[in-house]
Design an enzyme around this catalytic site. Structure first.
Site, mmCIF file in Angstrom:
data_model
loop_
_atom_site.group_PDB
_atom_site.id
_atom_site.type_symbol
_atom_site.label_atom_id
_atom_site.label_comp_id
_atom_site.label_asym_id
_atom_site.label_seq_id
_atom_site.Cartn_x
_atom_site.Cartn_y
_atom_site.Cartn_z
ATOM 1 N NE ARG A 49 40.821 37.066 32.088
ATOM 2 C CZ ARG A 49 40.216 37.592 33.065
ATOM 3 N NH1 ARG A 49 39.109 37.780 33.519
ATOM 4 N NH2 ARG A 49 41.183 37.988 34.392
ATOM 5 C CG HIS A 56 44.771 34.939 40.959
ATOM 6 N ND1 HIS A 56 44.915 36.081 40.397
ATOM 7 C CD2 HIS A 56 43.349 34.932 41.403
ATOM 8 C CE1 HIS A 56 43.771 36.754 40.643
ATOM 9 N NE2 HIS A 56 42.836 36.407 41.268
ATOM 10 N N GLY A 148 38.090 47.705 36.456
ATOM 11 C CA GLY A 148 38.049 47.117 37.650
ATOM 12 C C GLY A 148 37.159 46.321 37.909
ATOM 13 C CB SER A 152 41.039 41.426 31.084
ATOM 14 O OG SER A 152 41.487 40.378 31.997
ATOM 15 C CG ASP A 197 44.090 38.923 32.040
ATOM 16 O OD1 ASP A 197 43.517 37.861 32.257
ATOM 17 O OD2 ASP A 197 44.425 39.789 32.805
#
Length: 240
Positions: A49, A56, A148, A152, A197
């Site tokens: 995604r 956050h 990384g 996601s 996510d």
């Protein structure tokens, strides 16, 4: 309540490069047969995604606005009539693993091990339904979400595992329930996930973003992208 869809045409999933994706799926099936001696029964898929608005804040209960993307995790699966699960990865970087059904409930979060994410999806689903295990099966994973990369990849892996495991074991939970289970399950490996996510991965649809709310309960509303000529496109780039 909506349940995870089953599709028979890749054009229902991908809007671009359908021919290339078809070759990828065929290669996955062929590699599966090389490893396990037979073709898979089915392939489970969960996408990565990208977030448009709301960084956050999902784990604080605030709404977010992501969308699913074409890069995804595929898991080819075939039941094996044993009490073991074998999982291999199309990438040679990740060694194949074999687990007893009991092993799948033990996750050492201090060890950075790729199969721990598979264990998360398996354990989370069975703990939720109050079962201690199910059928054995063989699995082969192929992922195109960059690890990384902030898209996601771990959520896609856990969600694809959930979808695979529930199908093998005759479980059929609503999408919202699967998303919540996956969000909680990722915490077994120390991921502080709020649910954005996993909801985008489980409930995303082609051509739409998702407005996701968490209070008073999980709710995902499809927001269709406006028609345009040329078609609207989002560019995902590492601009650092």
């Amino acid at each position: 309540m909506s349940h995870a869809p089953t599709v028979n045409s890749l054009s229902n999933i991908y809007s671009l490069n359908v021919e290339a994706q078809s070759k990828r799926y065929a290669q996955l099936e062929s590699r599966f047969a090389e490893i396990y001696g037979a073709k898979p029964d089915f392939i489970a898929r969960a996408p990565g995604r990208v977030n448009i608005i709301g960084e956050h804040i999902d784990y604080c209960g605030f709404p977010v606005f992501p969308m699913a993307i074409a890069p995804d995790t595929l898991i080819a699966v075939r039941t094996n009539n044993t009490d073991c699960i074998q999982i291999a990865n199309a990438s040679p970087k990740y060694p194949a693993r074999k687990f007893s059904l009991a092993d799948l409930f033990t996750i050492d979060s201090t060890v950075h091990e790729w199969s721990n994410y598979f264990k998360c999806g398996y354990r989370g689903l069975f703990e939720h339904v109050g079962r201690t295990g199910g059928k054995g099966f063989d699995a082969l994973l192929d992922g195109t979400v960059p690890a990384g990369g902030g898209l996601s990849s771990s959520a896609a892996f856990v969600c694809a595992t959930e979808l695979a495991v529930q199908r093998v074991n005759g479980i059929d939970l609503p999408q919202t329930e699967l998303a919540l289970i996956a969000a909680s399950a990722e915490r077994y490996v120390g991921v502080n996930s709020g649910g954005m996510d996993q909801t985008a991965s489980i409930m995303g649809q082609q051509g739409s973003a998702l407005f996701i709310e968490f209070d008073p309960e999980l709710k995902a509303t499809l927001v269709k992208m406006p028609d345009a000529d040329p078609p609207l496109a989002f560019i995902i780039a590492n601009t650092l």
